[in-house]
Enzyme design. Structure first.
Site, PDB file in Angstrom:
ATOM      1  N   LYS A 108      21.536   0.033  -6.951  1.00 28.53           N
ATOM      2  CA  LYS A 108      21.165  -0.208  -8.350  1.00 28.53           C
ATOM      3  C   LYS A 108      19.939   0.638  -8.686  1.00 28.53           C
ATOM      4  O   LYS A 108      18.819   0.310  -8.295  1.00 28.53           O
ATOM      5  CB  LYS A 108      20.824  -1.687  -8.604  1.00 28.53           C
ATOM      6  CG  LYS A 108      20.640  -1.940 -10.101  1.00 28.53           C
ATOM      7  CD  LYS A 108      19.759  -3.105 -10.425  1.00 28.53           C
ATOM      8  CE  LYS A 108      18.335  -2.743 -10.690  1.00 28.53           C
ATOM      9  NZ  LYS A 108      18.070  -1.866 -11.830  1.00 28.53           N
ATOM     10  N   GLU A 127       9.284  -1.294  -0.210  1.00 36.02           N
ATOM     11  CA  GLU A 127       8.370  -0.155  -0.410  1.00 36.02           C
ATOM     12  C   GLU A 127       7.685  -0.402  -1.740  1.00 36.02           C
ATOM     13  O   GLU A 127       8.277  -0.177  -2.799  1.00 36.02           O
ATOM     14  CB  GLU A 127       9.161   1.160  -0.456  1.00 36.02           C
ATOM     15  CG  GLU A 127       9.839   1.540   0.834  1.00 36.02           C
ATOM     16  CD  GLU A 127       8.869   1.998   1.911  1.00 36.02           C
ATOM     17  OE1 GLU A 127       7.708   2.297   1.597  1.00 36.02           O
ATOM     18  OE2 GLU A 127       9.283   2.012   3.087  1.00 36.02           O
ATOM     19  N   CYS A 130       3.535   6.442  -6.170  1.00 33.16           N
ATOM     20  CA  CYS A 130       3.045   5.289  -5.401  1.00 33.16           C
ATOM     21  C   CYS A 130       1.851   5.672  -4.531  1.00 33.16           C
ATOM     22  O   CYS A 130       0.944   4.875  -4.319  1.00 33.16           O
ATOM     23  CB  CYS A 130       4.162   4.737  -4.531  1.00 33.16           C
ATOM     24  SG  CYS A 130       4.892   5.977  -3.448  1.00 33.16           S
ATOM     25  N   GLU A 154      -3.120  -1.056  -9.548  1.00 31.34           N
ATOM     26  CA  GLU A 154      -2.362   0.190  -9.590  1.00 31.34           C
ATOM     27  C   GLU A 154      -2.072   0.525 -11.057  1.00 31.34           C
ATOM     28  O   GLU A 154      -1.219  -0.094 -11.686  1.00 31.34           O
ATOM     29  CB  GLU A 154      -1.043   0.014  -8.821  1.00 31.34           C
ATOM     30  CG  GLU A 154      -0.264   1.298  -8.707  1.00 31.34           C
ATOM     31  CD  GLU A 154       1.137   1.082  -8.146  1.00 31.34           C
ATOM     32  OE1 GLU A 154       1.811   0.117  -8.564  1.00 31.34           O
ATOM     33  OE2 GLU A 154       1.567   1.890  -7.314  1.00 31.34           O
TER      34      GLU A 154
HETATM   35  N1  LIG Z   1       6.141   2.626  -1.628  1.00 35.13           N
HETATM   36  C1  LIG Z   1       6.887   3.569  -2.145  1.00 35.13           C
HETATM   37  O1  LIG Z   1       7.384   4.448  -1.441  1.00 35.13           O
HETATM   38  C2  LIG Z   1       7.148   3.614  -3.628  1.00 35.13           C
HETATM   39  C3  LIG Z   1       7.855   4.699  -4.161  1.00 35.13           C
HETATM   40  C4  LIG Z   1       8.084   4.751  -5.525  1.00 35.13           C
HETATM   41  C5  LIG Z   1       7.603   3.746  -6.345  1.00 35.13           C
HETATM   42  N2  LIG Z   1       6.913   2.708  -5.829  1.00 35.13           N
HETATM   43  C6  LIG Z   1       6.363   1.674  -6.701  1.00 35.13           C
HETATM   44  O2  LIG Z   1       7.273   1.362  -7.748  1.00 35.13           O
HETATM   45  C7  LIG Z   1       6.565   0.883  -8.882  1.00 35.13           C
HETATM   46  C8  LIG Z   1       7.060   1.556 -10.141  1.00 35.13           C
HETATM   47  O3  LIG Z   1       8.409   1.378 -10.298  1.00 35.13           O
HETATM   48  P1  LIG Z   1       9.072   0.358 -11.352  1.00 35.13           P
HETATM   49  O4  LIG Z   1       8.164   0.160 -12.518  1.00 35.13           O
HETATM   50  O5  LIG Z   1      10.456   0.838 -11.574  1.00 35.13           O
HETATM   51  O6  LIG Z   1       9.095  -0.979 -10.510  1.00 35.13           O
HETATM   52  P2  LIG Z   1       9.842  -2.336 -10.838  1.00 35.13           P
HETATM   53  O7  LIG Z   1       9.493  -3.277  -9.765  1.00 35.13           O
HETATM   54  O8  LIG Z   1       9.609  -2.754 -12.250  1.00 35.13           O
HETATM   55  O9  LIG Z   1      11.384  -1.942 -10.792  1.00 35.13           O
HETATM   56  C9  LIG Z   1      11.967  -1.355  -9.650  1.00 35.13           C
HETATM   57  C10 LIG Z   1      13.429  -1.698  -9.596  1.00 35.13           C
HETATM   58  O10 LIG Z   1      13.553  -3.106  -9.437  1.00 35.13           O
HETATM   59  C11 LIG Z   1      14.453  -3.624 -10.396  1.00 35.13           C
HETATM   60  N3  LIG Z   1      14.093  -5.018 -10.675  1.00 35.13           N
HETATM   61  C12 LIG Z   1      13.252  -5.494 -11.630  1.00 35.13           C
HETATM   62  N4  LIG Z   1      13.220  -6.848 -11.577  1.00 35.13           N
HETATM   63  C13 LIG Z   1      14.034  -7.234 -10.565  1.00 35.13           C
HETATM   64  C14 LIG Z   1      14.407  -8.489 -10.013  1.00 35.13           C
HETATM   65  N5  LIG Z   1      13.943  -9.628 -10.506  1.00 35.13           N
HETATM   66  N6  LIG Z   1      15.259  -8.501  -8.973  1.00 35.13           N
HETATM   67  C15 LIG Z   1      15.737  -7.361  -8.446  1.00 35.13           C
HETATM   68  N7  LIG Z   1      15.442  -6.139  -8.941  1.00 35.13           N
HETATM   69  C16 LIG Z   1      14.582  -6.069  -9.978  1.00 35.13           C
HETATM   70  C17 LIG Z   1      14.306  -2.673 -11.569  1.00 35.13           C
HETATM   71  O11 LIG Z   1      15.420  -2.779 -12.442  1.00 35.13           O
HETATM   72  C18 LIG Z   1      14.209  -1.342 -10.860  1.00 35.13           C
HETATM   73  O12 LIG Z   1      15.485  -0.885 -10.492  1.00 35.13           O
HETATM   74  C19 LIG Z   1       5.103   1.192  -8.599  1.00 35.13           C
HETATM   75  O13 LIG Z   1       4.450   0.017  -8.209  1.00 35.13           O
HETATM   76  C20 LIG Z   1       5.177   2.174  -7.437  1.00 35.13           C
HETATM   77  O14 LIG Z   1       4.022   2.210  -6.632  1.00 35.13           O
HETATM   78  C21 LIG Z   1       6.682   2.612  -4.486  1.00 35.13           C
HETATM   79  C1  LIG Z   2       7.208   8.124  -1.965  1.00 37.94           C
HETATM   80  N1  LIG Z   2       6.918   9.162  -2.958  1.00 37.94           N
HETATM   81  C2  LIG Z   2       5.614   9.746  -2.671  1.00 37.94           C
HETATM   82  C3  LIG Z   2       7.927  10.197  -2.884  1.00 37.94           C
HETATM   83  C4  LIG Z   2       7.012   8.648  -4.305  1.00 37.94           C
HETATM   84  C5  LIG Z   2       6.146   7.560  -4.622  1.00 37.94           C
HETATM   85  O1  LIG Z   2       6.096   7.135  -5.770  1.00 37.94           O
END
Ligand SMILES: NC(=O)c1ccc[n+]([C@@H]2O[C@H](COP(=O)([O-])OP(=O)(O)OC[C@H]3O[C@@H](n4cnc5c(N)ncnc54)[C@H](O)[C@@H]3O)[C@@H](O)[C@H]2O)c1
Ligand SMILES: C[N+](C)(C)CC=O
Length: 489
Positions: free
Chosen positions: A175, A250, A284, A385
């Site tokens: 998803k 993650e 991230c 963040e």
């Molecule tokens: N650690 C890593 O490698 C990494 C990499 C990329 C992004 N991120 C993190 O992602 C965040 C930004 O992404 P975002 O705004 O899309 O995050 P988000 O948590 O809002 O959404 C991520 C995904 O989760 C889904 N989602 C939302 N609510 C849900 C629920 N109740 N149950 C299951 N799925 C659900 C969303 O539809 C989306 O597909 C930041 O905090 C960033 O640091 C982390």
């Molecule tokens: C994991 N990375 C660095 C590719 C994307 C983070 O948002």
């Protein structure tokens, strides 16, 4: 405009409800695609298909070499279509095409890496303490995997999940973020072209509240792998307890970047910018907490601000654009409020701190690259963040204080340390509580090295050998080659 469909049990299908969603370009809010908007019913169908393919199909028992070969074919197809994929990614996220091209190289590399790794672990023979027995440890697929990805690196984050899950013999339901599904849809077309058996990889489009919740709670899903925000991660962790799913999270980061006075000054300034302003800080592992040694603080801030003023904002499709927009109006509002809160707490805006005034940028979700100074570790801008183009600058007097500031966070994803003194660098690394630490570099990742967070930045690792092991169960096979009664009873 044709509706882009979901991929369930080897067929391209509209949402059962018939609902659709408009996908917009964050640069100008133009509608660039119309996609099916699935919900829990579509998710259930996809879970049933993946369950059936795992339990009744051949994929899990296909030889690891054959699975690896197929993952390799997907890599080659991504390589073939990388320009189209890069353009789609930039349309969907607003990032520069040059950045998206880099992402596509990385993504093909991830598929290639797991194609190679698939058949490299044939198990382990244990020196059994029991005479006349053979003891062997083998790896098997976990089963049906739910995979949920965010909007900031849509296909890159998907590739870190798809490639190892397939190489290990699992079936899956992906998803993507509902606002950035385009490249993931395209890669499912490529996986079909590569000849993946039906039901092995399924794609459901829709929101987290519907599709995501179903994947996390449904008892036919054995593993959930999630990349996204910390609050969503906590919620998924609770849902996953329904059937004690294996869990990989993650989550976010609030990453320190320590600059010692003896660092190569110009490189450290340059890389402090790179660590944050790529993709408008929506990374991230962005090094948003710059922690500078007192003696060079003022000179460092001055040089940083002078460089940041020159960052050119624009369309990701224009060659001279260095930074694109934020992903959405909602996210722009959050970044604005985040900076305002910091200023109320005493941070000073050294540059940026508002929307740009350029008339060409008014339809996009732009925010100026921003440097906040006089920051202290108790401020919300230093702790939360922001996920935008914002650097906070703190100062330190000695190594001990630098480490204390760096570790003062609920997160532990990544961090950087800048110094020419290698012994000092190694001392710092040993104390920094993060999954990745860069010495004299920023934001580097590649398929061979594991990625993941300490503390509340997550659970488990993606990439590298641990990234494959997330998708494997370990089985001990004990063979008595000379069975005879023991006559206990
Ligand atoms: N650690 C890593 O490698 C990494 C990499 C990329 C992004 N991120 C993190 O992602 C965040 C930004 O992404 P975002 O705004 O899309 O995050 P988000 O948590 O809002 O959404 C991520 C995904 O989760 C889904 N989602 C939302 N609510 C849900 C629920 N109740 N149950 C299951 N799925 C659900 C969303 O539809 C989306 O597909 C930041 O905090 C960033 O640091 C982390
Ligand atoms: C994991 N990375 C660095 C590719 C994307 C983070 O948002």
């Amino acid at each position: 405009m044709d509706v882009k469909k979901q991929y369930i049990n080897g067929k391209w299908v509209l949402a059962l409800s018939g609902e659709t969603r408009e996908i917009i370009n964050p640069f100008d809010q133009e509608v660039v695609a119309l996609v099916a908007e699935g919900n829990e019913k579509d998710a259930k169908l996809a879970i049933d298909a993946a369950r059936n393919a795992f339990d009744q199909g051949d994929w899990a028992t296909t030889s690891a070499t054959e699975r690896g070969n197929l993952v390799g074919v997907i890599a080659a197809l991504i390589e073939r279509d990388k320009e189209e994929l890069a353009e789609l990614e930039s349309l969907d996220t607003g990032k520069t095409v040059e950045e998206s091209r880099g992402d596509m190289e990385d993504i093909a590399g991830v598929f290639r890496y797991y194609a190679e790794l698939a058949d490299k672990d044939g198990g382990e023979i244990i020196d059994s303490p029991v005479p006349d027995t053979i003891s062997k440890v083998v790896k098997e697929p976990v089963g049906v995997c739910g995979q949920i990805t965010p909007w900031n690196y849509p296909l890159l984050q998907a590739s870190w999940k798809l490639a190892p899950a397939l190489a290990a013999g699992n079936t899956l339901i992906m998803k993507p973020s509902e606002i950035t599904p385009l490249t993931t849809i395209k890669v499912f077309e490529l996986m079909e072209e590569a000849g993946l058996p039906k039901g092995v990889a399924n794609l459901v489009l829709g929101t987290g509240a519907t599709v995501g919740e179903e994947l996390s709670t449904n008892e036919n899903v054995d593993l959930i792998s999630f990349t996204g925000g910390i609050e969503t991660g906590k919620r998924i962790m609770r849902s996953a307890s329904s059937n004690v799913k294996k869990l990989a999270l993650e989550l976010g980061g609030k990453n320190p970047n320590i600059i010692f006075a003896d660092a190569d000054f110009d490189t450290a300034v340059d890389q402090a910018m790179n660590a944050v302003f790529f993709h408008a800080g929506q990374i991230c592992s962005a090094g948003t907490r710059v922690i500078v040694e007192e003696s060079i603080h003022d000179a460092f801030v001055e040089a940083l601000v002078a460089r940041v003023k020159k960052i050119h904002l624009g369309s990701g499709f224009e060659e001279d654009t260095q930074m694109g927009p934020l992903i959405s109006q909602e996210h722009l509002d959050k970044v604005k409020a985040y900076v305002e809160d910091g200023v109320k707490e005493g941070a000073k805006v050294a540059v940026g701190g508002s929307r740009p005034t350029d008339p060409k940028l008014q339809n996009g979700f732009f925010y100026l690259p921003t440097v906040l100074t006089e920051c202290t570790t108790d401020m919300s801008v230093v702790q939360h963040e922001g996920f935008g183009p914002v650097i906070t600058v703190e100062r330190f007097r000695d190594e001990k204080e630098a480490i204390r500031l760096a570790n003062d966070s609920i997160y532990g994803l990544a961090g950087g340390v800048w110094t020419k003194d290698i012994t000092k660098a190694q001392r710092c690394v040993a104390k920094m509580r993060m999954g990745t630490v860069w010495i004299n570099d920023a934001n580097v990742y590649f398929p061979h090295a594991p990625w993941g967070g300490f503390k509340q930045s997550g659970i488990g690792r993606e990439l590298g050998k641990p990234g494959l092991e997330e998708y494997q169960e370990t089985k001990h096979v004990y063979h008595n080659i000379n069975p005879e009664p023991i006559n206990w009873f």
